[in-house]
Design an enzyme around this catalytic site. Structure first.
Site, PDB file in Angstrom:
ATOM      1  N   ASN A 208       0.858  -1.198   0.000  1.00 20.54           N
ATOM      2  CA  ASN A 208       0.000   0.000   0.000  1.00 20.54           C
ATOM      3  C   ASN A 208       0.888   1.240   0.000  1.00 20.54           C
ATOM      4  OD1 ASN A 208       0.531   0.880   2.819  1.00 20.54           O
ATOM      5  ND2 ASN A 208      -0.353  -1.132   3.267  1.00 20.54           N
ATOM      6  N   ILE A 306      -3.186  -7.036  14.065  1.00 12.66           N
ATOM      7  CA  ILE A 306      -2.158  -6.910  15.113  1.00 12.66           C
ATOM      8  C   ILE A 306      -2.686  -6.053  16.266  1.00 12.66           C
ATOM      9  CG2 ILE A 306       0.226  -6.191  15.571  1.00 12.66           C
ATOM     10  CD1 ILE A 306       0.657  -6.531  12.467  1.00 12.66           C
ATOM     11  N   LYS A 342     -11.890  -3.004  17.874  1.00  8.61           N
ATOM     12  CA  LYS A 342     -10.497  -3.431  18.055  1.00  8.61           C
ATOM     13  C   LYS A 342     -10.060  -3.399  19.509  1.00  8.61           C
ATOM     14  CE  LYS A 342      -9.024  -2.533  13.418  1.00  8.61           C
ATOM     15  NZ  LYS A 342      -7.869  -2.875  12.592  1.00  8.61           N
TER      16      LYS A 342
HETATM   17  N1  CTP Z   1      -4.093  -2.859  11.950  1.00  9.95           N
HETATM   18  C1  CTP Z   1      -3.341  -3.893  12.444  1.00  9.95           C
HETATM   19  N2  CTP Z   1      -3.334  -5.097  11.796  1.00  9.95           N
HETATM   20  C2  CTP Z   1      -4.074  -5.282  10.685  1.00  9.95           C
HETATM   21  C3  CTP Z   1      -4.844  -4.221  10.167  1.00  9.95           C
HETATM   22  C4  CTP Z   1      -4.831  -3.015  10.826  1.00  9.95           C
HETATM   23  O1  CTP Z   1      -2.653  -3.718  13.461  1.00  9.95           O
HETATM   24  N3  CTP Z   1      -4.039  -6.457  10.075  1.00  9.95           N
HETATM   25  C5  CTP Z   1      -4.130  -1.599  12.708  1.00  9.95           C
HETATM   26  C6  CTP Z   1      -3.509  -0.403  12.011  1.00  9.95           C
HETATM   27  O2  CTP Z   1      -2.147  -0.263  12.364  1.00  9.95           O
HETATM   28  C7  CTP Z   1      -4.335   0.742  12.564  1.00  9.95           C
HETATM   29  C8  CTP Z   1      -5.708   0.118  12.792  1.00  9.95           C
HETATM   30  O3  CTP Z   1      -5.483  -1.275  12.876  1.00  9.95           O
HETATM   31  O4  CTP Z   1      -3.874   1.194  13.819  1.00  9.95           O
HETATM   32  C9  CTP Z   1      -6.742   0.389  11.775  1.00  9.95           C
HETATM   33  O5  CTP Z   1      -6.269   0.151  10.482  1.00  9.95           O
HETATM   34  P1  CTP Z   1      -7.237   0.329   9.241  1.00  9.95           P
HETATM   35  O6  CTP Z   1      -6.494  -0.036   7.989  1.00  9.95           O
HETATM   36  O7  CTP Z   1      -7.915   1.658   9.303  1.00  9.95           O
HETATM   37  O8  CTP Z   1      -8.353  -0.721   9.599  1.00  9.95           O
HETATM   38  P2  CTP Z   1      -8.675  -2.147   9.111  1.00  9.95           P
HETATM   39  O9  CTP Z   1      -8.676  -3.057  10.272  1.00  9.95           O
HETATM   40  O10 CTP Z   1      -7.793  -2.533   7.972  1.00  9.95           O
HETATM   41  O11 CTP Z   1     -10.178  -1.967   8.688  1.00  9.95           O
HETATM   42  P3  CTP Z   1     -10.838  -1.577   7.271  1.00  9.95           P
HETATM   43  O12 CTP Z   1      -9.753  -1.786   6.237  1.00  9.95           O
HETATM   44  O13 CTP Z   1     -11.958  -2.498   7.161  1.00  9.95           O
HETATM   45  O14 CTP Z   1     -11.235  -0.134   7.410  1.00  9.95           O
END
Ligand code: CTP
Length: 398
Positions: A208, A306, A342
């Site tokens: 990304n 995570i 979360k």
């Molecule tokens: N995060 C994480 N591990 C993942 C995905 C996200 O630790 N596999 C953490 C990111 O570091 C951030 C938070 O979760 O602090 C939210 O990330 P975001 O990309 O906004 O959320 P997603 O869980 O990916 O949700 P969505 O893509 O459905 O909005």
């Protein structure tokens, strides 16, 4: 700037002693006076002549040096500085400090000083990972010794891993931090940062647009307030933060493992843009185009979350867990729901629609979501946002 500050620099025996020459130059450039102590082993790597030429002062080498004793005794030498820095700090010198040994000038000064001590360890990776060294580091930390590094990377001995001495600019930042305001001293903070790369085959990956800039800025700001920072980063283009323990990973699975290895911590800030999926059957050899012209099918599997894994655990949960939410629609509503889902304490929501220029750009505009509600912060540089986040964390523990 270190105008008017005095640093006592102890150089022990290690190949990275050459980096301490650059450290002396940086310290003097920022206005500090530097008195140097060279151990017998240190003198195998750098000479007194080089040190005195760079520091502009006499180099101290012997415990029982009568001329020195009449000019300045070893007790006074250990107390005349504002900070004692040991770079490189060898496994041997750290072990001596743990036991309170004082059989040469360096160990005597370290036992006699009433000033803060900052060590920049440097050694072979096996020596660093040895249970004895890790035990010694923990004891020294408990005794109040500050640390910068070591970093992970290729080593002079041909091995790879943690053990490389921190770079001179990182040590300088740690010195500035040690001599400045330190509301987060004694707190251990974990920061995740950057994108993750999920392999498709040995040459291709899913990724990304995250640059890792916000994560680096947060780690820098926390370190600046005295925190001990572990920085777990994916392959980000941003520079690595100064003075932190840096752990480089590639995939989400590796990031989770590195985060779990870093616990316990007081605060965990999840600024990484973790890929949501990885390729279920990534290949060990390059996928070739097929003569039919049909593209390969890539089946995806969800990555571990995570942030949620750490925030929802009961054992070793950090006292403060902070997440970020990258949203393009209904930012506040989605982020509020995400915070609850979360299980984190704070969540910084940002609007990552391309027209905002936030993802990968120099600025950020966040809304802090806590149990108490939403608080919109003005648009500012990522460094200013980071500074404000670090101060907020410090306030939380005040
Ligand atoms: N995060 C994480 N591990 C993942 C995905 C996200 O630790 N596999 C953490 C990111 O570091 C951030 C938070 O979760 O602090 C939210 O990330 P975001 O990309 O906004 O959320 P997603 O869980 O990916 O949700 P969505 O893509 O459905 O909005």
């Amino acid at each position: 700037m270190l105008e008017g500050r005095k640093v006592l620099l102890i150089i022990a025996g290690g190949i990275s002693a050459y980096k301490s020459l650059e450290l002396i130059r940086l310290l003097r450039k920022s206005g500090a006076a530097v008195a140097t102590v060279l151990t017998a082993a240190g003198s195998e790597f750098v000479t007194s002549l080089t040190l005195s030429a760079l520091s502009g002062e006499k180099v101290h080498t012997e415990l029982f040096d009568l001329t020195s004793e009449s000019e300045m005794g070893h007790i006074e030498l250990s107390r005349s500085a504002d900070l004692v820095v040991v770079a490189p700090a060898t496994a041997d010198l750290m072990a001596k400090c743990v036991h309170g040994l004082a059989n040469d000038l360096a160990s005597t000064l370290l036992l006699a000083t009433d000033k803060p001590v900052l060590m920049a360890p440097a050694m072979n990776v096996r020596m660093w990972e040895h249970a004895a060294t890790q035990r010694n580091i923990n004891t020294l930390r408990t005794d109040g010794t500050l640390f910068v590094g070591p970093n992970e990377g290729d080593m002079a001995c041909g091995e790879f891993g943690p053990g490389r001495m921190a770079e001179p600019p990182e040590i300088l930042a740690a010195i500035e931090s040690a001599l400045g305001e330190r509301p987060l001293a004694g707190r251990h903070v974990l920061v995740t940062s950057g994108p993750t790369h999920e392999p498709i085959d040995p040459v291709r990956y899913l990724a990304n647009r995250s640059s890792g800039r916000q994560g680096t800025a947060i780690a820098d700001a926390l370190f600046g307030l005295g925190a001990e920072v572990t920085f777990v980063t994916g392959p980000a283009s941003a520079a690595r933060p100064r003075g932190c323990r840096v752990v480089e990973v590639e995939t989400a699975t590796e990031m989770l493992a590195a985060v779990e290895r870093s616990l316990p911590v007081d605060v965990a800030i999840f600024a990484a843009a973790v890929a949501d999926w990885h390729v279920a059957s990534s290949r060990d050899s390059k996928i070739k185009k097929d003569s039919s012209g049909r593209p390969p099918m890539l089946a995806l599997t969800e990555n571990p979350d995570i942030l949620a894994t750490i925030a929802l655990r009961t054992e070793n949960r950090p006292a403060l867990v902070v997440g970020f939410a990258a949203e393009t629609d209904e930012v506040i509503a989605n982020a509020t729901a995400k915070r609850l889902r979360k299980g984190c304490d704070w969540l910084f929501a940002n609007d990552v629609r391309p027209e905002t220029g936030i993802m990968g750009g120099p600025e950020n505009s966040v809304t802090l979501i806590t149990e108490a509600g939403a608080e919109a912060w003005p648009r500012m540089s990522k460094a200013e946002t980071a500074e404000r986040i670090a101060r907020r964390v410090a306030q939380h523990f005040a």
